[in-house]
Design an enzyme around this catalytic site. Structure first.
Site, PDB file in Angstrom:
ATOM      1  N   ASN A  16       0.866  -1.181   0.000  1.00 39.81           N
ATOM      2  CA  ASN A  16       0.000   0.000   0.000  1.00 39.81           C
ATOM      3  C   ASN A  16       0.900   1.227   0.000  1.00 39.81           C
ATOM      4  O   ASN A  16       1.479   1.578   1.030  1.00 39.81           O
ATOM      5  CB  ASN A  16      -0.905  -0.019   1.235  1.00 39.81           C
ATOM      6  CG  ASN A  16      -1.767   1.229   1.342  1.00 39.81           C
ATOM      7  OD1 ASN A  16      -1.897   1.997   0.396  1.00 39.81           O
ATOM      8  ND2 ASN A  16      -2.355   1.438   2.510  1.00 39.81           N
TER       9      ASN A  16
ATOM     10  N   LYS B 142       0.109   4.249  -0.217  1.00 43.62           N
ATOM     11  CA  LYS B 142      -0.534   5.406   0.416  1.00 43.62           C
ATOM     12  C   LYS B 142      -0.357   6.654  -0.466  1.00 43.62           C
ATOM     13  O   LYS B 142      -0.397   6.543  -1.692  1.00 43.62           O
ATOM     14  CB  LYS B 142      -0.017   5.581   1.841  1.00 43.62           C
ATOM     15  CG  LYS B 142      -0.222   4.315   2.687  1.00 43.62           C
ATOM     16  CD  LYS B 142      -0.015   4.539   4.149  1.00 43.62           C
ATOM     17  CE  LYS B 142      -0.282   3.248   4.914  1.00 43.62           C
ATOM     18  NZ  LYS B 142      -0.214   3.438   6.374  1.00 43.62           N
TER      19      LYS B 142
ATOM     20  N   GLU C 182      -7.141   4.534   7.984  1.00 41.81           N
ATOM     21  CA  GLU C 182      -6.957   5.955   7.683  1.00 41.81           C
ATOM     22  C   GLU C 182      -8.191   6.523   6.986  1.00 41.81           C
ATOM     23  O   GLU C 182      -8.540   7.684   7.192  1.00 41.81           O
ATOM     24  CB  GLU C 182      -5.698   6.127   6.831  1.00 41.81           C
ATOM     25  CG  GLU C 182      -4.430   5.834   7.621  1.00 41.81           C
ATOM     26  CD  GLU C 182      -3.227   5.509   6.765  1.00 41.81           C
ATOM     27  OE1 GLU C 182      -2.174   5.201   7.353  1.00 41.81           O
ATOM     28  OE2 GLU C 182      -3.331   5.537   5.511  1.00 41.81           O
TER      29      GLU C 182
ATOM     30  N   GLU D 251      -5.665  -5.097  10.615  1.00 40.20           N
ATOM     31  CA  GLU D 251      -4.676  -4.059  10.860  1.00 40.20           C
ATOM     32  C   GLU D 251      -4.942  -3.420  12.224  1.00 40.20           C
ATOM     33  O   GLU D 251      -5.807  -2.548  12.333  1.00 40.20           O
ATOM     34  CB  GLU D 251      -4.681  -3.014   9.744  1.00 40.20           C
ATOM     35  CG  GLU D 251      -6.067  -2.554   9.285  1.00 40.20           C
ATOM     36  CD  GLU D 251      -6.024  -1.234   8.530  1.00 40.20           C
ATOM     37  OE1 GLU D 251      -4.967  -0.863   8.025  1.00 40.20           O
ATOM     38  OE2 GLU D 251      -7.062  -0.570   8.489  1.00 40.20           O
TER      39      GLU D 251
ATOM     40  N   GLY E 215       2.290   2.313  10.988  1.00 39.16           N
ATOM     41  CA  GLY E 215       3.187   3.447  10.842  1.00 39.16           C
ATOM     42  C   GLY E 215       3.835   3.906  12.134  1.00 39.16           C
ATOM     43  O   GLY E 215       4.441   4.974  12.182  1.00 39.16           O
TER      44      GLY E 215
ATOM     45  N   SER F 249       3.148  -2.346  10.420  1.00 36.94           N
ATOM     46  CA  SER F 249       4.606  -2.310  10.541  1.00 36.94           C
ATOM     47  C   SER F 249       5.257  -3.634  10.139  1.00 36.94           C
ATOM     48  O   SER F 249       6.153  -4.148  10.820  1.00 36.94           O
ATOM     49  CB  SER F 249       5.014  -1.928  11.972  1.00 36.94           C
ATOM     50  OG  SER F 249       4.559  -0.625  12.290  1.00 36.94           O
TER      51      SER F 249
END
Length: 251
Positions: free
Chosen positions: A9, A11, A96, A166, A172, A212
Site C-alpha cells: 500500500n 498510500k 486511515e 490491521e 506506521g 509495521s
C-alpha cells in the site's frame, strides 16, 4: 490451498513518474511464483503503472473507490473506472479512511458490494485502536466491522474477498502486534466468516496482517496458521524491501 498474498500500500506517495520507476524495479526481479504480489498505488498513478505492467507478475490495486458507478461525486473514483485500468484489487475500509475521512461501516459495506459486482477483489480492512485493545474490546470491534461489511454476501463472494487485520496502533508506528496476537485475531476472523457464511467460506478466505510489516518480521508472521499474507505500508516503497517481503520463503 490458500495462496499467499503480499500487498504493498503506497498510500499518498510517488508521482506517476516515480511510480513507474518503482514498479519497473520491482518487476525486473524474479519474484516467488508461490506468492501473489500486489501493489496498490495512488489513483493518479494507476494509468502510469498499468502501462508498465503488461505481462507482469505484479498485480495492480487501488487504495479506495466509491460505491456509485457515476454521478455528481466530485473527487471520487468508481469501480468501472478502476476496471478500465485493469485494476484487480481495491483496499476498502483502511483505518486511515475510517479515522481521517470518516468512512462508516455502512459506506464500506456498499463499497465492498460494488467492487464485487464489478469483478474487482476487495481487501476489506478491519482492526481496533489501542484503547479498544487495552479495554479487551478488540474482538467486539472487529466482529462489528465484519458483520456490517459481509451482510448480503454469499459464500461465492468470499472467493474474491480478502480480509486484512490491521491493529490501528501498529500502523506506521514501528510497533507490531506479536505473532501470537496477530494469529489469535486472524483465527477469530476466520471463525466469524465461518459463522456468518459457511465453514467452507471461512476456510477459503485469505486473511492478511497489516501493521509495521518489515523484512525482519515477515517470516514469523507468515508462519502463523491463519495468516495468508501481509498488507505492507512503508516497506513497500523501496524495491529491495518489497521484493524481500514477497520472496520471504527463499530469502
Amino acid at each position: 490451498m490458500r495462496k499467499s498474498l503480499i500487498a504493498g500500500n503506497w498510500k499518498m506517495n510517488k508521482t506517476p513518474y516515480q511510480a513507474q520507476m518503482l514498479a519497473r524495479q520491482i518487476d525486473s526481479i524474479q519474484l516467488d511464483d508461490a506468492v501473489e504480489a500486489l501493489i496498490c498505488v495512488p489513483a493518479i498513478d494507476l494509468q502510469a503503472v498499468n502501462e508498465v505492467l503488461d505481462d507482469s507478475q505484479l498485480h495492480l490495486g487501488a487504495q479506495n473507490m466509491y460505491y456509485e458507478d457515476h454521478g455528481a461525486f466530485t473527487g471520487e473514483i468508481s469501480a468501472s473506472m478502476l476496471k478500465d485500468l485493469q485494476v484487480e484489487y481495491v483496499i476498502l475500509g483502511h483505518s486511515e479512511r475510517r479515522g481521517i475521512f470518516g468512512e462508516t461501516d455502512e459506506m464500506i459495506q456498499k463499497k465492498v458490494e460494488a467492487a464485487l459486482k464489478a469483478g474487482i477483489r476487495p481487501i476489506l480492512c478491519v482492526g481496533e485502536t489501542l484503547e479498544e485493545r487495552e479495554a479487551g474490546k478488540q474482538e467486539e470491534k472487529v466482529q462489528g466491522q465484519l458483520l456490517s461489511a459481509l451482510q448480503g454476501l454469499s459464500p461465492k463472494d468470499l472467493e474474491s474477498l480478502v480480509i486484512a487485520y490491521e491493529p490501528i496502533w501498529a500502523i506506521g508506528t514501528g510497533k507490531s502486534a506479536s505473532e501470537e496476537d496477530a494469529q489469535e485475531m486472524a483465527n477469530f476472523i476466520r471463525q466469524q466468516v465461518s459463522s456468518m457464511l459457511s465453514k467452507a467460506a471461512g476456510d477459503a478466505v485469505r486473511i492478511l496482517y497489516g501493521g509495521s510489516v518489515k523484512p525482519e518480521n515477515i517470516k514469523a508472521i507468515m508462519e502463523q496458521e491463519d495468516i495468508d499474507g501481509a498488507l505492507v505500508g512503508g516497506a513497500s516503497l523501496e524495491a529491495a524491501s518489497f521484493i524481500s517481503l514477497v520472496n520471504y520463503r527463499i530469502d
